[in-house]
Scaffold this motif. Structure first.
Motif, PDB file in Angstrom:
ATOM      1  N   ILE A 269     -10.456  22.429   4.283  1.00 20.71           N
ATOM      2  CA  ILE A 269      -9.511  21.345   3.994  1.00 20.71           C
ATOM      3  C   ILE A 269      -9.085  21.323   2.527  1.00 20.71           C
ATOM      4  CG2 ILE A 269      -9.290  18.797   3.858  1.00 20.71           C
ATOM      5  CD1 ILE A 269      -9.264  19.745   6.713  1.00 20.71           C
ATOM      6  N   MET A 270      -9.984  21.704   1.646  1.00 26.78           N
ATOM      7  CA  MET A 270      -9.782  21.624   0.199  1.00 26.78           C
ATOM      8  C   MET A 270      -9.922  20.182  -0.284  1.00 26.78           C
ATOM      9  SD  MET A 270      -8.988  23.985  -2.122  1.00 26.78           S
ATOM     10  CE  MET A 270      -7.619  25.085  -1.864  1.00 26.78           C
ATOM     11  N   CYS A 271      -8.985  19.323   0.098  1.00 29.03           N
ATOM     12  CA  CYS A 271      -9.142  17.898  -0.216  1.00 29.03           C
ATOM     13  C   CYS A 271      -8.226  17.107   0.716  1.00 29.03           C
ATOM     14  CB  CYS A 271      -8.798  17.613  -1.678  1.00 29.03           C
ATOM     15  SG  CYS A 271      -7.068  17.863  -2.090  1.00 29.03           S
ATOM     16  N   ALA A 272      -8.534  15.820   0.858  1.00 29.91           N
ATOM     17  CA  ALA A 272      -7.640  14.951   1.641  1.00 29.91           C
ATOM     18  C   ALA A 272      -6.322  14.836   0.878  1.00 29.91           C
ATOM     19  CB  ALA A 272      -8.294  13.585   1.822  1.00 29.91           C
ATOM     20  N   PRO A 273      -5.214  14.533   1.592  1.00 26.64           N
ATOM     21  CA  PRO A 273      -3.914  14.469   0.909  1.00 26.64           C
ATOM     22  C   PRO A 273      -3.954  13.510  -0.290  1.00 26.64           C
ATOM     23  CG  PRO A 273      -3.665  14.198   3.283  1.00 26.64           C
ATOM     24  CD  PRO A 273      -5.136  14.212   3.011  1.00 26.64           C
ATOM     25  N   SER A 274      -3.424  13.966  -1.424  1.00 28.01           N
ATOM     26  CA  SER A 274      -3.544  13.174  -2.657  1.00 28.01           C
ATOM     27  C   SER A 274      -2.811  11.833  -2.574  1.00 28.01           C
ATOM     28  CB  SER A 274      -3.048  13.996  -3.849  1.00 28.01           C
ATOM     29  OG  SER A 274      -3.699  15.247  -3.843  1.00 28.01           O
ATOM     30  N   PRO A 275      -1.553  11.788  -2.084  1.00 23.43           N
ATOM     31  CA  PRO A 275      -0.891  10.473  -2.009  1.00 23.43           C
ATOM     32  C   PRO A 275      -1.652   9.510  -1.093  1.00 23.43           C
ATOM     33  CG  PRO A 275       0.678  12.255  -1.623  1.00 23.43           C
ATOM     34  CD  PRO A 275      -0.683  12.882  -1.623  1.00 23.43           C
ATOM     35  N   ALA A 276      -2.249  10.042  -0.034  1.00 20.30           N
ATOM     36  CA  ALA A 276      -3.007   9.184   0.889  1.00 20.30           C
ATOM     37  C   ALA A 276      -4.239   8.610   0.194  1.00 20.30           C
ATOM     38  CB  ALA A 276      -3.415   9.982   2.118  1.00 20.30           C
TER      39      ALA A 276
ATOM     40  N   ILE B 191      -4.440   7.934  -3.001  1.00 16.54           N
ATOM     41  CA  ILE B 191      -3.946   6.879  -3.903  1.00 16.54           C
ATOM     42  C   ILE B 191      -3.719   5.593  -3.108  1.00 16.54           C
ATOM     43  CG2 ILE B 191      -1.964   6.200  -5.350  1.00 16.54           C
ATOM     44  CD1 ILE B 191      -1.737   9.222  -6.131  1.00 16.54           C
ATOM     45  N   ALA B 192      -3.104   5.747  -1.929  1.00 21.66           N
ATOM     46  CA  ALA B 192      -2.841   4.576  -1.078  1.00 21.66           C
ATOM     47  C   ALA B 192      -4.152   3.937  -0.626  1.00 21.66           C
ATOM     48  CB  ALA B 192      -2.015   4.997   0.134  1.00 21.66           C
ATOM     49  N   ALA B 193      -5.140   4.765  -0.297  1.00 20.80           N
ATOM     50  CA  ALA B 193      -6.420   4.231   0.190  1.00 20.80           C
ATOM     51  C   ALA B 193      -7.100   3.397  -0.906  1.00 20.80           C
ATOM     52  CB  ALA B 193      -7.327   5.384   0.620  1.00 20.80           C
ATOM     53  N   GLU B 194      -6.966   3.854  -2.136  1.00 23.37           N
ATOM     54  CA  GLU B 194      -7.581   3.097  -3.239  1.00 23.37           C
ATOM     55  C   GLU B 194      -6.915   1.719  -3.366  1.00 23.37           C
ATOM     56  OE1 GLU B 194      -8.072   5.455  -6.795  1.00 23.37           O
ATOM     57  OE2 GLU B 194      -8.357   3.652  -7.995  1.00 23.37           O
ATOM     58  N   VAL B 195      -5.599   1.696  -3.230  1.00 26.81           N
ATOM     59  CA  VAL B 195      -4.878   0.410  -3.297  1.00 26.81           C
ATOM     60  C   VAL B 195      -5.299  -0.472  -2.121  1.00 26.81           C
ATOM     61  CG1 VAL B 195      -2.583  -0.654  -3.197  1.00 26.81           C
ATOM     62  CG2 VAL B 195      -2.961   1.409  -4.570  1.00 26.81           C
ATOM     63  N   ALA B 196      -5.469   0.143  -0.948  1.00 27.38           N
ATOM     64  CA  ALA B 196      -5.890  -0.631   0.228  1.00 27.38           C
ATOM     65  C   ALA B 196      -7.233  -1.323  -0.050  1.00 27.38           C
ATOM     66  CB  ALA B 196      -6.001   0.279   1.446  1.00 27.38           C
TER      67      ALA B 196
ATOM     68  N   ILE C 152       0.850  -1.202   0.000  1.00 24.73           N
ATOM     69  CA  ILE C 152       0.000   0.000   0.000  1.00 24.73           C
ATOM     70  C   ILE C 152       0.887   1.254   0.000  1.00 24.73           C
ATOM     71  CG2 ILE C 152      -1.710   1.312   1.330  1.00 24.73           C
ATOM     72  CD1 ILE C 152      -2.845  -1.376   2.323  1.00 24.73           C
ATOM     73  N   SER C 153       1.903   1.253   0.868  1.00 24.58           N
ATOM     74  CA  SER C 153       2.813   2.416   0.917  1.00 24.58           C
ATOM     75  C   SER C 153       3.524   2.603  -0.415  1.00 24.58           C
ATOM     76  CB  SER C 153       3.885   2.225   1.991  1.00 24.58           C
ATOM     77  OG  SER C 153       3.290   2.029   3.225  1.00 24.58           O
ATOM     78  N   SER C 154       3.991   1.488  -1.001  1.00 29.13           N
ATOM     79  CA  SER C 154       4.754   1.608  -2.261  1.00 29.13           C
ATOM     80  C   SER C 154       3.892   2.179  -3.367  1.00 29.13           C
ATOM     81  CB  SER C 154       5.271   0.250  -2.732  1.00 29.13           C
ATOM     82  OG  SER C 154       5.851  -0.417  -1.679  1.00 29.13           O
ATOM     83  N   ALA C 155       2.611   1.815  -3.365  1.00 31.01           N
ATOM     84  CA  ALA C 155       1.727   2.295  -4.435  1.00 31.01           C
ATOM     85  C   ALA C 155       1.591   3.813  -4.393  1.00 31.01           C
ATOM     86  CB  ALA C 155       0.358   1.641  -4.305  1.00 31.01           C
ATOM     87  N   ALA C 156       1.759   4.390  -3.201  1.00 32.45           N
ATOM     88  CA  ALA C 156       1.695   5.852  -3.103  1.00 32.45           C
ATOM     89  C   ALA C 156       3.067   6.464  -3.306  1.00 32.45           C
ATOM     90  CB  ALA C 156       1.153   6.252  -1.736  1.00 32.45           C
ATOM     91  N   ALA C 157       4.119   5.712  -2.909  1.00 30.22           N
ATOM     92  CA  ALA C 157       5.479   6.272  -2.988  1.00 30.22           C
ATOM     93  C   ALA C 157       5.939   6.406  -4.435  1.00 30.22           C
ATOM     94  CB  ALA C 157       6.441   5.391  -2.206  1.00 30.22           C
ATOM     95  N   ALA C 158       5.599   5.422  -5.266  1.00 23.51           N
ATOM     96  CA  ALA C 158       6.107   5.430  -6.650  1.00 23.51           C
ATOM     97  C   ALA C 158       5.680   6.698  -7.391  1.00 23.51           C
ATOM     98  CB  ALA C 158       5.668   4.165  -7.369  1.00 23.51           C
ATOM     99  N   PRO C 159       4.387   7.039  -7.425  1.00 17.58           N
ATOM    100  CA  PRO C 159       4.018   8.269  -8.134  1.00 17.58           C
ATOM    101  C   PRO C 159       4.614   9.528  -7.506  1.00 17.58           C
ATOM    102  CG  PRO C 159       2.074   7.234  -7.125  1.00 17.58           C
ATOM    103  CD  PRO C 159       3.215   6.283  -6.971  1.00 17.58           C
TER     104      PRO C 159
END
Ligand code: PLP
Length: 398
Positions: free
Chosen positions: A275-282, A284-289, A53-60
């Motif tokens: 807030i505008m929006c939740a953090p974008s990398p998070a 991406i990670a949530a979708e992978v989760a 899950i972490s890697s899926a957000a780290a790569a982009p």
């Protein structure tokens, strides 16, 4: 309270002064001054986020990908909302429109705040069964509402009692705020109980805010019932959920709200300004989760269950009667057999045996006589903590 001498007025707003101080903070401050502490105090998984899950957000992020490094839609990534709609449909048979009924939030913490702000006018009453999560009262007060606490009891399995909720309803009641599986008791609310609460909400035209952050952490024969899956509930329920507990993602700060379109739009209005929006990398990670995290959830739940049985059996054997938690990752034993109050027990245990637990009354007056012990802690630590608690209980009983 400090008065500003220049203008003769209080420096801190009335609203913030009204918020009760956290009953937990002083214990966490103390912990940092004591060596070898075993903390059964924390409310977050000891597991790290699964690496896939972490890697899926780290790569982009490493590639400076556009989506990962810019704002998303205020509602959150559409692909995440679509994955979430399928996930909720699969688990609970509910149907939410990803375009109009789902909002990605900065954890359930934000979801709770904006749900209350969207629903509550000054003086509106919010019924809160307690003991309950420490944010419910302050967030209600900050939204201008009046918290109306309804106690729950061990003899009822710490379930919310529909009769008690009915008795607390007044013409000013606007919301019933539920949090099951429960922090701090570990209680899971049964379908028939929730159905009766939904019937009350329908009869009195109330909203239900249902904090279901522990929905995946349920043990043995117990099953989580999603409030909005009950007949007649979805149109008056704000369902709050998240990734922090089930996927060990507390630091990512991502959760969601599911609500009828008009309420979701109102929540969105607050969300977009603060807030505008939740953090974008998070996101991406949530979708992978959601897509590939099921095995991880099952692995962690199995481990929590092992620890749950160890801590409940251990506490009972020490003469601290312990209600069997059915969900979340907290045990809530009685400490009254020692003759100490919850806070005396917690303070002395910390000073004398270096074990951190949280006094039960930090979660509401009905928690008095109990302490909360988190089992989101490795089994060897739980076993060592039980040895230390045993020593302490013997001494305290004289
Ligand atoms: N609701 C409950 C019942 C909790 O126990 C917690 C965290 O401990 C939260 C909400 C906050 O969760 P999040 O990390 O999604 O903001």
């Amino acid at each position: 309270m400090t008065v500003d001498p220049m203008v003769g007025r209080l420096r801190v707003s009335q609203r913030v002064r009204e918020i009760p101080a956290s009953g937990i903070r002083k214990y966490f401050d103390l912990v940092n001054t004591i060596p070898d502490v075993i903390s059964l105090g924390v409310g977050e998984p000891d597991f790290s986020t699964p690496t896939h899950i972490s890697s899926a957000a780290a790569a982009p992020l490493q590639d400076a990908d556009y989506v990962a490094t810019h704002y998303t839609s205020n509602y959150g990534l559409l692909s995440l909302r679509q994955a979430l709609a399928s996930h909720l449909g699969r688990l609970y048979g509910v149907s939410y429109d990803p375009a109009a009924e789902l909002l990605i939030t900065v954890g359930v913490s934000e979801g709770l705040d904006i749900a209350l702000r969207a629903l509550v006018d000054p003086g509106d009453e919010v019924i809160i069964p307690e003991p309950s999560y420490v944010s419910y009262i302050p967030c209600t007060v900050l939204a201008g509402g009046v918290p109306v606490m309804v106690p729950t009891f061990e003899r009822d399995g710490f379930e919310p009692q529909p009769e008690a909720i009915a008795a607390a309803i007044t013409p000013r009641t606007k919301v019933i705020l539920l949090g099951y599986p429960n922090n701090p008791t570990g209680a899971v609310a049964r379908r028939e109980t929730l159905e009766r609460i939904v019937a009350l909400a329908t009869e009195h035209d109330l909203f239900i805010i249902s904090d279901e952050i522990y929905d995946r952490l349920v043990y043995g024969r117990h099953r989580h019932v999603c409030v909005s899956s009950l007949p007649g509930a979805q149109e008056r329920t704000i369902l709050l959920g998240g990734f922090s507990k089930a996927y060990a993602m507390t630091g990512w700060r991502v959760g969601y709200a599911a609500a009828p379109p008009d309420i979701l739009e109102a929540m969105m209005k607050v969300h977009q300004y603060i807030i505008m929006c939740a953090p974008s990398p998070a996101q991406i990670a949530a979708e992978v989760a959601l897509q590939t995290g099921e095995d991880d959830v099952a692995r962690m739940v199995a481990e929590y269950d092992r620890r749950r049985r160890a801590i409940v059996d251990g506490l009972n054997a020490l003469g601290l009667p312990c209600f069997e938690p059915q969900g979340a990752f907290y045990a809530f034993p009685e400490v009254s057999p020692t003759g100490l109050s919850s806070s005396e027990f917690a303070e002395r245990l910390l000073r004398e045996e270096h074990v951190l637990v949280v006094p039960g009354d930090a979660f509401g007056p009905a928690g008095a006589g109990h302490v909360r012990c988190s089992y989101a802690t490795a089994l060897p630590k739980i076993e060592e903590a039980l040895t230390r608690i045993g020593r302490f209980v013997k001494r305290a009983r004289g």
